[in-house]
Design an enzyme around this catalytic site. Structure first.
Site, PDB file in Angstrom:
ATOM      1  N   LYS A   1     -13.884 -10.461  10.236  1.00 54.04           N
ATOM      2  CA  LYS A   1     -13.627 -11.800  10.535  1.00 54.04           C
ATOM      3  C   LYS A   1     -14.190 -12.743   9.354  1.00 54.04           C
ATOM      4  CE  LYS A   1     -12.666 -15.098  14.463  1.00 54.04           C
ATOM      5  NZ  LYS A   1     -11.167 -14.994  14.206  1.00 54.04           N
TER       6      LYS A   1
ATOM      7  N   LEU B   1      -7.276  -7.904  12.941  1.00 54.53           N
ATOM      8  CA  LEU B   1      -8.587  -8.234  13.327  1.00 54.53           C
ATOM      9  C   LEU B   1      -8.377  -7.736  14.990  1.00 54.53           C
ATOM     10  CD1 LEU B   1     -11.054  -9.694  13.287  1.00 54.53           C
ATOM     11  CD2 LEU B   1     -10.078 -11.699  14.256  1.00 54.53           C
TER      12      LEU B   1
ATOM     13  N   TYR C   1     -17.249 -15.592  10.910  1.00 53.15           N
ATOM     14  CA  TYR C   1     -17.283 -16.789  11.766  1.00 53.15           C
ATOM     15  C   TYR C   1     -16.708 -16.095  13.174  1.00 53.15           C
ATOM     16  CZ  TYR C   1     -12.061 -17.122  11.563  1.00 53.15           C
ATOM     17  OH  TYR C   1     -10.538 -16.993  11.586  1.00 53.15           O
TER      18      TYR C   1
ATOM     19  N   GLU D   1       0.274  -8.805  12.463  1.00 54.16           N
ATOM     20  CA  GLU D   1      -0.353  -9.844  13.313  1.00 54.16           C
ATOM     21  C   GLU D   1       0.111 -11.224  12.722  1.00 54.16           C
ATOM     22  OE1 GLU D   1      -4.822  -9.815  13.363  1.00 54.16           O
ATOM     23  OE2 GLU D   1      -4.851  -9.588  11.270  1.00 54.16           O
TER      24      GLU D   1
END
Length: 284
Positions: free
Chosen positions: A147, A204, A32, A179
């Site tokens: 992702k 990411l 996505y 993250e």
């Protein structure tokens, strides 16, 4: 009622359907992207398309639509839903097939869904007051650079943060922050250096991350792309996160301890302002 896009058709949201055999539903076999909308225009659309193509390639997943096709769909959804400020969510799955761990035939059509969300992005109460974060162990799979739609652990992380009176969780692996649950994480050291995790399969590669770091370089701020520890975060003078929906959001507390003076700092505040202005000028 919103109009959404499902496999080539624009339909009312209450009529939007995908198969119960869709591999996104059965296996989280999908990817996505989320593109922000400001003033009715798309923010960093090219970057999101590039990352989408990379995610698709890493999973050997097909998509017959070109970037130009995707741009037209995004713009049509903005127009049909009268979106001035908000986001467009795009999801591509490997399509519908009888349940089997083995991928379906290569000619199986992918499932493509897009929908809009109206949301104030510029006037953010969270950015104004600064977020409180907790740290938890990063138990995600080792390909965080793709992702994918398998977001259960980030969801659990956010819920744990909420239960502890915080706004978000920063994930920690081997003592170092990877993250945030849905964002990239940063600290600012006492000499003004911005520190954020270097790009690898552990995080990411954020599109907003890239743009914000470009803004920081334009402002001649010092940047170090490397892992930082929880202890470094606790002793930092500032901290913040970046994401497509949040832009730049200061962090003022970690695990119940104030960061710096416990208020949004000048570096994060400046970067948020510069980033928003730059993206507004570059939006399409």
């Amino acid at each position: 009622m919103r109009t959404v896009y499902v496999n080539g058709a624009y339909v009312p949201e209450d009529q939007a359907k995908v198969s119960v055999f869709d591999r996104g539903f059965l296996f989280a076999d999908g990817v996505y992207e989320v593109t922000s909308v400001l003033d009715g225009k798309l923010i960093d659309f090219g970057g999101h398309c590039k990352r989408l193509r990379r995610s698709l390639g890493e999973l050997e997943m097909r998509l017959d639509l070109s970037d130009e096709d995707l741009l037209a769909i995004h713009r049509e959804l903005v127009a049909r839903n009268d979106i001035d400020e908000g986001m467009i969510y795009l999801q591509v799955t490997r399509g519908a097939a009888d349940r089997d761990f083995v991928f379906p035939p290569e000619d199986t059509p992918p499932t493509v869904v897009l929908f809009t969300q109206k949301k104030p992005l510029i006037e953010s109460a969270l950015a104004a007051r600064g977020q409180k974060v907790i740290t938890i162990e990063d138990k995600r799979w080792s390909r965080c650079d793709i992702k994918t739609v398998q977001l259960l652990y980030p969801s659990l992380a956010k819920m744990e943060a909420k239960a502890k009176g915080a706004d978000d969780a920063w994930l920690v692996r081997d003592g170092f922050v990877t993250e945030g649950s849905s964002n990239n994480a940063y600290i600012v050291t006492s000499d003004g250096t911005i520190v954020t995790r270097d790009i690898s399969s552990a995080i990411l590669s954020g599109i907003t991350r890239q743009a914000v770091l470009e803004c920081a370089r334009d402002l001649q701020m010092k940047i170090e792309e490397r892992p930082f520890s929880v202890e470094e975060a606790e002793n930092a003078v500032e901290a913040f996160s970046t994401s497509a929906s949040g832009f730049v959001v200061p962090a003022v507390e970690i695990d119940g301890k104030p960061i710096g003076d416990g208020k949004p700092g000048p570096v994060a505040t400046r970067l948020r302002s510069v980033y928003i202005e730059k993206m507004r000028q570059a939006a399409i």
